[in-house]
Design a protein around this motif. Structure first.
Motif, short mmCIF file in Angstrom:
data_model
loop_
_atom_site.label_atom_id
_atom_site.label_comp_id
_atom_site.label_asym_id
_atom_site.label_seq_id
_atom_site.Cartn_x
_atom_site.Cartn_y
_atom_site.Cartn_z
N MET A 63 0.86 -1.17 0.00
CA MET A 63 0.00 0.00 0.00
C MET A 63 0.90 1.23 0.00
O MET A 63 1.45 1.61 1.02
CB MET A 63 -0.91 -0.02 1.24
N ASN A 64 1.06 1.85 -1.15
CA ASN A 64 1.94 3.00 -1.29
C ASN A 64 1.21 4.32 -1.17
O ASN A 64 1.83 5.36 -0.96
CB ASN A 64 2.67 2.94 -2.63
N GLU A 65 -0.10 4.31 -1.33
CA GLU A 65 -0.87 5.55 -1.25
C GLU A 65 -1.27 5.85 0.19
O GLU A 65 -1.46 4.94 1.00
CB GLU A 65 -2.14 5.42 -2.09
N VAL A 66 -1.39 7.14 0.49
CA VAL A 66 -1.90 7.55 1.80
C VAL A 66 -3.41 7.31 1.78
O VAL A 66 -4.13 7.90 0.98
CB VAL A 66 -1.58 9.03 2.08
N ILE A 67 -3.86 6.45 2.67
CA ILE A 67 -5.27 6.10 2.71
C ILE A 67 -6.02 6.97 3.72
O ILE A 67 -7.07 7.52 3.44
CB ILE A 67 -5.45 4.61 3.05
N LEU A 68 -5.46 7.09 4.93
CA LEU A 68 -6.08 7.91 5.98
C LEU A 68 -5.50 9.31 5.93
O LEU A 68 -4.29 9.48 5.72
CB LEU A 68 -5.84 7.29 7.36
N THR A 69 -6.33 10.33 6.15
CA THR A 69 -5.85 11.70 6.06
C THR A 69 -5.81 12.45 7.38
O THR A 69 -5.03 13.37 7.53
CB THR A 69 -6.71 12.51 5.05
N LYS A 70 -6.68 12.10 8.34
CA LYS A 70 -6.66 12.77 9.63
C LYS A 70 -7.53 12.01 10.61
O LYS A 70 -8.38 11.20 10.22
CB LYS A 70 -7.14 14.21 9.53
N LEU A 71 -7.33 12.29 11.89
CA LEU A 71 -8.20 11.76 12.93
C LEU A 71 -9.43 12.66 12.99
O LEU A 71 -9.32 13.84 13.34
CB LEU A 71 -7.48 11.73 14.28
N GLU A 72 -10.57 12.15 12.62
CA GLU A 72 -11.80 12.93 12.53
C GLU A 72 -12.39 13.24 13.90
O GLU A 72 -12.68 14.39 14.21
CB GLU A 72 -12.83 12.17 11.69
N HIS A 73 -12.60 12.21 14.69
CA HIS A 73 -13.12 12.43 16.04
C HIS A 73 -12.79 11.23 16.91
O HIS A 73 -12.43 10.17 16.42
CB HIS A 73 -14.63 12.72 16.03
#
Length: 127
Positions: free
Chosen positions: A1-11
């Protein structure tokens, strides 16, 4: 998995015993703002000036948002402040259980138990 899948902690989500009492406690003592409440779903959304939203779930289950490390209760929630001594004094003054409060070299650390049994951690970094 080379792509960034998660972008931030939402809540983050934590259990509470009484939704309205918990909202009042977190807003009045920790400076959260109420963003929304769904009493029919037993949930509320709180925010600070920065960081992810805190979602409260009212439950009758015997549960909390802590974990154990070598037999010691540890907080899942860790926040930062520039007023740790003022926060400590306030929480102590209202009878909150303080479990840890000291200068760790890199900064001051405060751990306390909220009215729902959730342990919170607060750090004030040294300059």
């Amino acid at each position: 998995m080379n792509e960034v899948i998660l972008t931030k902690l939402e809540h983050m989500q934590i259990p509470v015993k009484s939704l309205n009492e918990s909202i009042d406690w977190y807003v009045g003592n920790l400076g959260f703002q109420l963003q929304g409440k769904h009493e029919d779903q037993h949930q509320a959304f709180l925010t600070l000036q920065e960081g992810p939203m805190l979602m409260l779930w009212e439950t009758n289950d015997d549960t909390n948002a802590n974990f154990s490390f070598n037999g010691q209760t540890m907080p899942v929630l860790l926040y930062s402040t520039n007023h740790i001594h003022q926060l400590h004094d306030h929480l102590k003054g209202i009878g909150t259980k303080i479990t840890f409060y000291q200068d760790e070299g890199f900064g001051w650390v405060l751990k306390f138990i909220d009215p729902n049994g959730n342990m919170w951690g607060v750090i004030q970094m040294n300059q």
